[in-house]
Design a protein around this motif. Structure first.
Motif, mmCIF file in Angstrom:
data_model
loop_
_atom_site.group_PDB
_atom_site.id
_atom_site.type_symbol
_atom_site.label_atom_id
_atom_site.label_comp_id
_atom_site.label_asym_id
_atom_site.label_seq_id
_atom_site.Cartn_x
_atom_site.Cartn_y
_atom_site.Cartn_z
ATOM 1 N N GLU A 31 16.879 -8.457 -58.653
ATOM 2 C CA GLU A 31 16.774 -8.660 -57.207
ATOM 3 C C GLU A 31 18.127 -8.429 -56.537
ATOM 4 O O GLU A 31 18.215 -7.745 -55.514
ATOM 5 N N SER A 34 19.148 -4.683 -56.772
ATOM 6 C CA SER A 34 18.282 -3.887 -55.891
ATOM 7 C C SER A 34 18.691 -4.057 -54.434
ATOM 8 O O SER A 34 18.692 -3.093 -53.661
ATOM 9 N N LEU A 35 19.035 -5.282 -54.061
ATOM 10 C CA LEU A 35 19.464 -5.536 -52.683
ATOM 11 C C LEU A 35 20.783 -4.827 -52.388
ATOM 12 O O LEU A 35 20.978 -4.300 -51.288
ATOM 13 N N GLU A 37 21.757 -1.995 -53.732
ATOM 14 C CA GLU A 37 21.389 -0.583 -53.567
ATOM 15 C C GLU A 37 20.689 -0.342 -52.238
ATOM 16 O O GLU A 37 20.966 0.644 -51.544
ATOM 17 N N GLU A 38 19.778 -1.230 -51.868
ATOM 18 C CA GLU A 38 19.048 -1.089 -50.608
ATOM 19 C C GLU A 38 19.997 -1.142 -49.410
ATOM 20 O O GLU A 38 19.895 -0.335 -48.481
ATOM 21 N N SER A 41 22.132 2.040 -49.255
ATOM 22 C CA SER A 41 21.314 3.153 -48.790
ATOM 23 C C SER A 41 21.063 3.051 -47.285
ATOM 24 O O SER A 41 21.162 4.043 -46.552
ATOM 25 N N TYR A 42 20.751 1.847 -46.822
ATOM 26 C CA TYR A 42 20.507 1.638 -45.393
ATOM 27 C C TYR A 42 21.761 1.956 -44.586
ATOM 28 O O TYR A 42 21.701 2.685 -43.593
ATOM 29 N N SER A 123 15.119 -4.081 -39.383
ATOM 30 C CA SER A 123 15.216 -3.779 -40.814
ATOM 31 C C SER A 123 16.578 -4.197 -41.362
ATOM 32 O O SER A 123 16.686 -4.681 -42.492
ATOM 33 N N TYR A 124 17.618 -4.056 -40.559
ATOM 34 C CA TYR A 124 18.952 -4.487 -40.969
ATOM 35 C C TYR A 124 19.028 -6.016 -41.000
ATOM 36 O O TYR A 124 19.578 -6.598 -41.942
ATOM 37 N N ILE A 127 17.652 -7.332 -44.186
ATOM 38 C CA ILE A 127 18.579 -7.212 -45.312
ATOM 39 C C ILE A 127 19.619 -8.332 -45.250
ATOM 40 O O ILE A 127 19.931 -8.960 -46.262
#
Length: 175
Positions: A31, A34-35, A37-38, A41-42, A123-124, A127
């Motif tokens: 988790e 992945s966060l 990386e997310e 990417s964002y 979306s930000y 995160i």
């Protein structure tokens, strides 16, 4: 007459320590990574484009919050990597403690009441919120594993740099 010695045996079961040593740690590790990386990417893609459309106040806040997000996630990732290295035997407990002393798990976020926050893309914000929840979970585990008599700390600590950035964002908004 001989003085009687007292021996204190700590039979406390530390659930967080057991979790780090168990297979369920893999879920938390995945988790967290992945966060990371997310978020990267964002910030490199969709976030960069969204930031260009923000007002100056919101853009300043977004830039500051992006630095806090990146710092928060890198610190959480460092902690997770240290636990994995300890678990696999790549590092001794002393090495982990030495490196862990460099890890800060208290990077807060700007209050959502600050000027410009309502312009930040949802979306930000998602995160950011997930990173704060992950940091809180990791910090709680860290406290349970490494700090026996930790006083209750607020979920989000005061950060003088964050306070200054918030003041600057507010000042730019009043121009």
């Amino acid at each position: 007459m001989m003085a009687e010695q007292e021996f204190h045996v700590d039979n406390t079961i530390r659930l967080a320590e057991r979790m780090v040593r168990s297979e369920s740690f893999n879920h938390l590790y995945d988790e967290g990574m992945s966060l990371v990386e997310e978020a990267a990417s964002y910030l490199d893609g969709e976030g960069r484009a969204a930031a260009r459309r923000l007002t100056r106040v919101a853009a300043t806040l977004y830039a500051a919050e992006s630095m806090r997000l990146t710092t928060r996630l890198m610190q959480v990732a460092s902690w997770l990597l240290l636990q994995r290295a300890s678990r696999s035997g790549e590092m001794t407990p002393d090495q982990v403690l030495s490196e862990k002393a460099k890890v800060r798990l208290d990077t807060d976020s700007a209050p959502e009441s600050v000027a410009g926050w309502d312009e930040i893309p949802l979306s930000y914000c998602d995160i950011v919120h997930r990173s704060l929840r992950l940091q809180a979970r990791v910090r709680q585990m860290d406290d349970e594993i490494y700090n026996e008599n930790v006083e209750e700390r607020p979920l989000f600590s005061t950060n003088p740099v964050s306070d200054q950035i918030t003041l600057l964002a507010t000042a730019f908004g009043n121009r």
